[in-house]
Motif scaffolding. Structure first.
Motif, PDB file in Angstrom:
ATOM      1  N   TYR A   9      10.051  66.303  44.793  1.00  0.00           N
ATOM      2  CA  TYR A   9      10.058  66.588  46.391  1.00  0.00           C
ATOM      3  C   TYR A   9       8.677  67.558  46.728  1.00  0.00           C
ATOM      4  CZ  TYR A   9      11.534  69.376  50.219  1.00  0.00           C
ATOM      5  OH  TYR A   9      11.653  70.058  51.584  1.00  0.00           O
ATOM      6  N   TRP A  10       8.376  68.589  46.248  1.00  0.00           N
ATOM      7  CA  TRP A  10       7.301  69.515  46.764  1.00  0.00           C
ATOM      8  C   TRP A  10       6.155  68.707  46.818  1.00  0.00           C
ATOM      9  CZ3 TRP A  10       8.044  72.876  50.310  1.00  0.00           C
ATOM     10  CH2 TRP A  10       9.325  73.612  50.406  1.00  0.00           C
ATOM     11  N   ILE A  11       5.802  68.161  45.734  1.00  0.00           N
ATOM     12  CA  ILE A  11       4.488  67.358  45.844  1.00  0.00           C
ATOM     13  C   ILE A  11       4.502  66.448  46.924  1.00  0.00           C
ATOM     14  CG2 ILE A  11       3.089  65.567  44.655  1.00  0.00           C
ATOM     15  CD1 ILE A  11       4.075  67.111  41.998  1.00  0.00           C
ATOM     16  N   ALA A  12       5.449  65.498  47.254  1.00  0.00           N
ATOM     17  CA  ALA A  12       5.446  64.549  48.403  1.00  0.00           C
ATOM     18  C   ALA A  12       5.613  65.370  49.455  1.00  0.00           C
ATOM     19  CB  ALA A  12       6.884  63.762  47.973  1.00  0.00           C
ATOM     20  N   THR A  13       6.312  66.293  49.601  1.00  0.00           N
ATOM     21  CA  THR A  13       6.500  67.154  50.979  1.00  0.00           C
ATOM     22  C   THR A  13       5.069  67.651  51.384  1.00  0.00           C
ATOM     23  OG1 THR A  13       8.597  67.455  50.528  1.00  0.00           O
ATOM     24  CG2 THR A  13       7.686  68.925  52.196  1.00  0.00           C
ATOM     25  N   ILE A  14       4.354  68.379  50.436  1.00  0.00           N
ATOM     26  CA  ILE A  14       3.279  68.867  50.797  1.00  0.00           C
ATOM     27  C   ILE A  14       2.003  67.869  50.846  1.00  0.00           C
ATOM     28  CG2 ILE A  14       1.187  70.191  49.514  1.00  0.00           C
ATOM     29  CD1 ILE A  14       3.316  71.955  48.033  1.00  0.00           C
ATOM     30  N   TYR A  75      11.902  64.084  59.973  1.00  0.00           N
ATOM     31  CA  TYR A  75      11.478  63.139  59.068  1.00  0.00           C
ATOM     32  C   TYR A  75      11.807  61.534  59.687  1.00  0.00           C
ATOM     33  CZ  TYR A  75      11.772  65.729  54.883  1.00  0.00           C
ATOM     34  OH  TYR A  75      11.344  66.588  53.896  1.00  0.00           O
ATOM     35  N   ALA A  76      12.824  61.565  60.942  1.00  0.00           N
ATOM     36  CA  ALA A  76      12.856  60.268  61.680  1.00  0.00           C
ATOM     37  C   ALA A  76      11.723  59.949  62.452  1.00  0.00           C
ATOM     38  CB  ALA A  76      14.226  60.249  62.438  1.00  0.00           C
ATOM     39  N   GLY A  77      11.146  60.870  63.055  1.00  0.00           N
ATOM     40  CA  GLY A  77       9.959  60.589  63.738  1.00  0.00           C
ATOM     41  C   GLY A  77       8.833  60.389  62.793  1.00  0.00           C
ATOM     42  N   PHE A  78       8.528  60.864  61.920  1.00  0.00           N
ATOM     43  CA  PHE A  78       7.477  60.677  60.694  1.00  0.00           C
ATOM     44  C   PHE A  78       7.689  58.978  60.354  1.00  0.00           C
ATOM     45  CE2 PHE A  78       6.697  64.884  58.842  1.00  0.00           C
ATOM     46  CZ  PHE A  78       6.118  65.326  60.068  1.00  0.00           C
ATOM     47  N   PHE A  79       8.965  58.764  60.094  1.00  0.00           N
ATOM     48  CA  PHE A  79       9.245  57.388  59.818  1.00  0.00           C
ATOM     49  C   PHE A  79       8.947  56.093  60.642  1.00  0.00           C
ATOM     50  CE2 PHE A  79      11.961  53.500  59.047  1.00  0.00           C
ATOM     51  CZ  PHE A  79      11.596  53.169  57.874  1.00  0.00           C
ATOM     52  N   PHE A  80       9.499  56.553  62.125  1.00  0.00           N
ATOM     53  CA  PHE A  80       9.075  55.647  63.171  1.00  0.00           C
ATOM     54  C   PHE A  80       7.489  55.554  63.372  1.00  0.00           C
ATOM     55  CE2 PHE A  80      13.530  56.816  64.622  1.00  0.00           C
ATOM     56  CZ  PHE A  80      14.021  55.749  63.793  1.00  0.00           C
ATOM     57  N   LEU A 105       1.741  57.369  53.939  1.00  0.00           N
ATOM     58  CA  LEU A 105       2.381  58.334  54.599  1.00  0.00           C
ATOM     59  C   LEU A 105       4.016  58.028  54.705  1.00  0.00           C
ATOM     60  CD1 LEU A 105      -0.064  59.652  57.091  1.00  0.00           C
ATOM     61  CD2 LEU A 105       0.890  61.041  55.066  1.00  0.00           C
ATOM     62  N   LEU A 106       4.353  56.699  54.754  1.00  0.00           N
ATOM     63  CA  LEU A 106       5.757  56.217  55.015  1.00  0.00           C
ATOM     64  C   LEU A 106       6.412  56.587  53.841  1.00  0.00           C
ATOM     65  CD1 LEU A 106       7.723  54.651  56.689  1.00  0.00           C
ATOM     66  CD2 LEU A 106       6.723  52.540  56.061  1.00  0.00           C
ATOM     67  N   VAL A 107       5.673  55.974  52.730  1.00  0.00           N
ATOM     68  CA  VAL A 107       6.393  56.172  51.271  1.00  0.00           C
ATOM     69  C   VAL A 107       6.614  57.701  50.919  1.00  0.00           C
ATOM     70  CG1 VAL A 107       6.285  56.217  48.702  1.00  0.00           C
ATOM     71  CG2 VAL A 107       5.680  54.019  50.196  1.00  0.00           C
ATOM     72  N   LEU A 108       5.630  58.630  51.366  1.00  0.00           N
ATOM     73  CA  LEU A 108       5.789  60.000  51.106  1.00  0.00           C
ATOM     74  C   LEU A 108       6.904  60.592  52.087  1.00  0.00           C
ATOM     75  CD1 LEU A 108       1.965  61.006  51.025  1.00  0.00           C
ATOM     76  CD2 LEU A 108       3.734  61.303  49.165  1.00  0.00           C
ATOM     77  N   THR A 109       7.160  60.024  53.177  1.00  0.00           N
ATOM     78  CA  THR A 109       8.155  60.628  53.940  1.00  0.00           C
ATOM     79  C   THR A 109       9.496  60.154  53.376  1.00  0.00           C
ATOM     80  OG1 THR A 109       6.727  60.247  56.135  1.00  0.00           O
ATOM     81  CG2 THR A 109       9.406  60.093  56.385  1.00  0.00           C
ATOM     82  N   VAL A 110       9.792  58.890  52.967  1.00  0.00           N
ATOM     83  CA  VAL A 110      11.077  58.433  52.138  1.00  0.00           C
ATOM     84  C   VAL A 110      11.407  59.153  51.007  1.00  0.00           C
ATOM     85  CG1 VAL A 110      12.232  56.656  50.946  1.00  0.00           C
ATOM     86  CG2 VAL A 110      10.901  56.425  53.382  1.00  0.00           C
TER      87      VAL A 110
END
Length: 126
Positions: A9-14, A75-80, A105-110
């Motif tokens: 989680y933290w790796i993806a989030t960072i 997260y929704a904004g990043f996804f869109f 970035l889409l994969v990291l968001t999910v």
């Protein structure tokens, strides 16, 4: 949440936050390459400002503690934004090297959204 999920989680989030922050800053600066790309995609240039501000605010929302509803919106904004960017590049016939950053970035968001700790989720009341 087990230790492995927390680390992922933290790796993806960072990485997500660094990617969104850096692209948000570049969009706010209206770098020549981004302006040219917006023209190629037939988008107005002011969209760079909107996306840049929203990305930076989204990073803040995702990283600060508490405010789970705000995080959901970020997260929704990043996804869109990233799915829209990937689709725009695909529809315009961009080479994969131009589509890949949006997809990453889409994969990291999910991943970040899916693995977020319970204290970063909206509580469901039955």
């Amino acid at each position: 949440m087990n230790r492995t999920k927390k680390i992922i989680y933290w790796i993806a989030t960072i990485w997500l936050s660094l990617g969104m922050l850096s692209t948000g800053i570049v969009q706010l600066l209206k770098m020549e390459q981004d302006v040219d790309r917006m023209h190629e995609l037939n988008y107005p240039i002011y969209l760079l400002t909107l996306l840049g501000v929203w990305k930076i605010l989204g990073v803040i929302a995702v990283l600060i503690p508490k405010f789970p509803i705000l995080k959901e919106w970020a997260y929704a904004g990043f996804f869109f934004a990233m799915s829209g960017a990937a689709f725009s590049h695909l529809a315009s016939g961009s080479p994969i090297r131009e589509i890949f950053p949006s997809l990453l970035l889409l994969v990291l968001t999910v991943v970040s959204w899916y693995l977020r700790p319970a204290d970063r989720k909206v509580a469901v009341i039955n």
